[in-house]
Design a protein around this motif. Sequence first.
Motif, PDB file in Angstrom:
ATOM      1  N   PHE A  85       1.094  -1.202   0.009  1.00 32.36           N
ATOM      2  CA  PHE A  85       0.105  -0.129  -0.103  1.00 32.36           C
ATOM      3  C   PHE A  85       1.073   1.094   0.061  1.00 32.36           C
ATOM      4  N   ASP A  86       0.248   2.440  -0.321  1.00 32.44           N
ATOM      5  CA  ASP A  86       1.009   3.677  -0.386  1.00 32.44           C
ATOM      6  C   ASP A  86       0.193   4.328   0.606  1.00 32.44           C
ATOM      7  N   ILE A  87       0.840   5.316   1.421  1.00 35.29           N
ATOM      8  CA  ILE A  87       0.258   6.107   2.259  1.00 35.29           C
ATOM      9  C   ILE A  87       0.700   7.744   2.087  1.00 35.29           C
ATOM     10  N   TYR A  88      -0.001   8.790   1.800  1.00 33.47           N
ATOM     11  CA  TYR A  88       0.360   9.978   1.564  1.00 33.47           C
ATOM     12  C   TYR A  88      -0.581  11.113   2.037  1.00 33.47           C
ATOM     13  N   THR A  89      -0.048  12.317   2.143  1.00 32.50           N
ATOM     14  CA  THR A  89      -0.859  13.409   2.269  1.00 32.50           C
ATOM     15  C   THR A  89      -1.535  13.824   0.946  1.00 32.50           C
ATOM     16  N   THR A  90      -2.888  14.610   1.368  1.00 31.90           N
ATOM     17  CA  THR A  90      -3.333  14.959   0.234  1.00 31.90           C
ATOM     18  C   THR A  90      -3.859  16.427   0.389  1.00 31.90           C
ATOM     19  N   SER A  91      -3.943  17.258  -0.490  1.00 33.62           N
ATOM     20  CA  SER A  91      -4.299  18.634  -0.551  1.00 33.62           C
ATOM     21  C   SER A  91      -5.819  18.948  -0.247  1.00 33.62           C
ATOM     22  N   THR A  92      -6.501  17.941  -0.606  1.00 37.94           N
ATOM     23  CA  THR A  92      -7.959  18.195  -0.232  1.00 37.94           C
ATOM     24  C   THR A  92      -8.447  16.636   0.242  1.00 37.94           C
ATOM     25  N   ALA A  93      -9.826  16.748   0.739  1.00 41.36           N
ATOM     26  CA  ALA A  93     -10.269  15.515   1.162  1.00 41.36           C
ATOM     27  C   ALA A  93     -10.637  14.444   0.007  1.00 41.36           C
ATOM     28  N   THR A  94     -10.731  14.924  -1.211  1.00 37.69           N
ATOM     29  CA  THR A  94     -11.102  13.936  -2.203  1.00 37.69           C
ATOM     30  C   THR A  94      -9.957  13.858  -3.425  1.00 37.69           C
ATOM     31  N   SER A  95      -8.744  14.477  -3.090  1.00 35.49           N
ATOM     32  CA  SER A  95      -7.726  14.351  -4.019  1.00 35.49           C
ATOM     33  C   SER A  95      -7.017  12.978  -4.057  1.00 35.49           C
ATOM     34  N   ILE A 101       7.658  29.614  17.438  1.00 38.88           N
ATOM     35  CA  ILE A 101       7.142  28.466  16.467  1.00 38.88           C
ATOM     36  C   ILE A 101       6.141  27.473  17.462  1.00 38.88           C
ATOM     37  N   SER A 102       4.843  28.097  17.854  1.00 35.05           N
ATOM     38  CA  SER A 102       4.014  27.427  18.282  1.00 35.05           C
ATOM     39  C   SER A 102       2.599  27.378  17.673  1.00 35.05           C
ATOM     40  N   ASN A 103       2.115  26.292  17.379  1.00 37.54           N
ATOM     41  CA  ASN A 103       0.999  25.937  16.255  1.00 37.54           C
ATOM     42  C   ASN A 103       1.103  27.112  15.112  1.00 37.54           C
ATOM     43  N   ALA A 104       2.543  27.066  14.511  1.00 39.63           N
ATOM     44  CA  ALA A 104       2.589  27.702  13.460  1.00 39.63           C
ATOM     45  C   ALA A 104       2.067  26.967  12.274  1.00 39.63           C
ATOM     46  N   VAL A 105       1.418  27.609  11.345  1.00 33.24           N
ATOM     47  CA  VAL A 105       0.855  26.947  10.113  1.00 33.24           C
ATOM     48  C   VAL A 105       2.073  26.257   9.053  1.00 33.24           C
ATOM     49  N   ALA A 106       1.838  24.981   8.933  1.00 38.39           N
ATOM     50  CA  ALA A 106       2.862  24.690   8.236  1.00 38.39           C
ATOM     51  C   ALA A 106       2.305  23.655   7.070  1.00 38.39           C
ATOM     52  N   ASN A 107       3.306  23.480   5.897  1.00 35.41           N
ATOM     53  CA  ASN A 107       2.939  22.773   4.868  1.00 35.41           C
ATOM     54  C   ASN A 107       3.372  21.354   5.275  1.00 35.41           C
ATOM     55  N   PHE A 108       2.662  20.304   5.167  1.00 34.49           N
ATOM     56  CA  PHE A 108       3.036  19.231   5.613  1.00 34.49           C
ATOM     57  C   PHE A 108       2.909  18.205   4.488  1.00 34.49           C
ATOM     58  N   THR A 109       3.853  17.118   4.253  1.00 31.30           N
ATOM     59  CA  THR A 109       3.948  16.191   3.098  1.00 31.30           C
ATOM     60  C   THR A 109       4.247  14.947   3.525  1.00 31.30           C
ATOM     61  N   LEU A 110       3.492  14.015   3.450  1.00 30.73           N
ATOM     62  CA  LEU A 110       3.977  12.481   3.646  1.00 30.73           C
ATOM     63  C   LEU A 110       3.773  11.727   2.437  1.00 30.73           C
ATOM     64  N   SER A 111       4.950  10.787   2.247  1.00 31.00           N
ATOM     65  CA  SER A 111       4.869   9.755   1.119  1.00 31.00           C
ATOM     66  C   SER A 111       5.521   8.647   1.763  1.00 31.00           C
ATOM     67  N   ALA A 112       4.729   7.574   1.751  1.00 30.27           N
ATOM     68  CA  ALA A 112       5.535   6.380   2.481  1.00 30.27           C
ATOM     69  C   ALA A 112       4.710   5.102   1.577  1.00 30.27           C
ATOM     70  N   ALA A 113       5.241   3.983   2.031  1.00 28.33           N
ATOM     71  CA  ALA A 113       4.777   2.798   1.498  1.00 28.33           C
ATOM     72  C   ALA A 113       5.131   1.320   2.195  1.00 28.33           C
ATOM     73  N   ALA A 114       4.464   0.527   2.121  1.00 28.24           N
ATOM     74  CA  ALA A 114       4.773  -0.898   2.900  1.00 28.24           C
ATOM     75  C   ALA A 114       5.180  -1.777   1.929  1.00 28.24           C
ATOM     76  N   THR A 115       6.100  -2.337   2.268  1.00 29.03           N
ATOM     77  CA  THR A 115       6.903  -3.399   1.445  1.00 29.03           C
ATOM     78  C   THR A 115       5.906  -4.411   1.099  1.00 29.03           C
ATOM     79  N   ALA A 116       6.225  -4.868  -0.332  1.00 31.76           N
ATOM     80  CA  ALA A 116       5.339  -5.618  -0.917  1.00 31.76           C
ATOM     81  C   ALA A 116       5.545  -7.308  -0.214  1.00 31.76           C
ATOM     82  N   ASN A 117       4.559  -7.978   0.138  1.00 35.70           N
ATOM     83  CA  ASN A 117       4.584  -9.349   0.640  1.00 35.70           C
ATOM     84  C   ASN A 117       5.091  -9.177   2.181  1.00 35.70           C
ATOM     85  N   GLU A 118       4.911  -8.032   2.718  1.00 38.65           N
ATOM     86  CA  GLU A 118       5.431  -8.095   4.256  1.00 38.65           C
ATOM     87  C   GLU A 118       3.987  -8.174   4.847  1.00 38.65           C
ATOM     88  N   GLN A 119       3.384  -9.217   5.100  1.00 41.99           N
ATOM     89  CA  GLN A 119       1.977  -9.408   5.538  1.00 41.99           C
ATOM     90  C   GLN A 119       1.669  -8.516   6.748  1.00 41.99           C
TER      91      GLN A 119
END
Length: 288
Positions: free
Chosen positions: A76-86, A107-125
Amino acid sequence: MARVECTTVLVQGFLIMQFKSLFRSGYRLAAVAALAVGATQASADVQTFATFSSISPTKNIRLVNSGTGASRTSDFDIYTTSTATSTSVGATQVNFSFLQKGLSAVISNAVANFTLSAAATANEQAIAAGSTLVQPTISGFMTFTSTQAITLTSPFFATKTFAAGANLLTVTFDGAMSGTKNGSNVNMGGSTEGGNNIVFTSDFLDFSNVNNSDLTTSFSALTAGLGIDTNKSLKSFRATAGGQFSSDPAPLVLNVVPEPVTWVMMVTGFAMLGLAIRRQPRAARLTA
């Protein structure tokens, strides 16, 4: 209560790495049983230095199961999206805070742009340990960048301004995910003491003194109950994200230079200390 949950996630990540070799050697059931028992966090000196949270309940995380195709490179792939339907990777805005002295006031509750991109290794059940589902071997990166210029000021340091787009924190990592079957929350975490690879970089912090690094990311309000799909990996969902980052010892504040007057005060202080030591009677110094 949140601290306990974070500790549990880190422990699970640690145990997964320790028992992974046992799974491949035919001891899968024994390892899963040991994972379900749990343990205490490895290091008592780990300190949280940064946190982040979603600004709104809008879903900003998407996990997409890759199916059973033989040519797939991940389960699987897991990542951030810019909208709830992207359906593609995009930055989402979150509240980001440093807990380090010298940074937390600015820097306390400062608005930041967050990007996540990750994946689960194939066949690692995914592993079922009682009512808990654990997905091992996830790797990727996440980054937080400032949405506006940030100026650091201090009576002891020269004022410094960081332009919008500065790297608040970037993390490259591998780890694991875990949550309750059919639940609405799942956590992703890892620790270098548990055998994970976690590397922090920042325009604001120096990590060269760090011996152990931890991350804990929580995905909440899942659109579907947590489950396992036909490829034996986690089912697709959307969620909102939050989390924290820790290290042992805490990182140092970076890129601030003492004012000239501060250097004079420091040198004067060392000189006076040296003079006091020289004036101390020899017998007293030997006794000390």
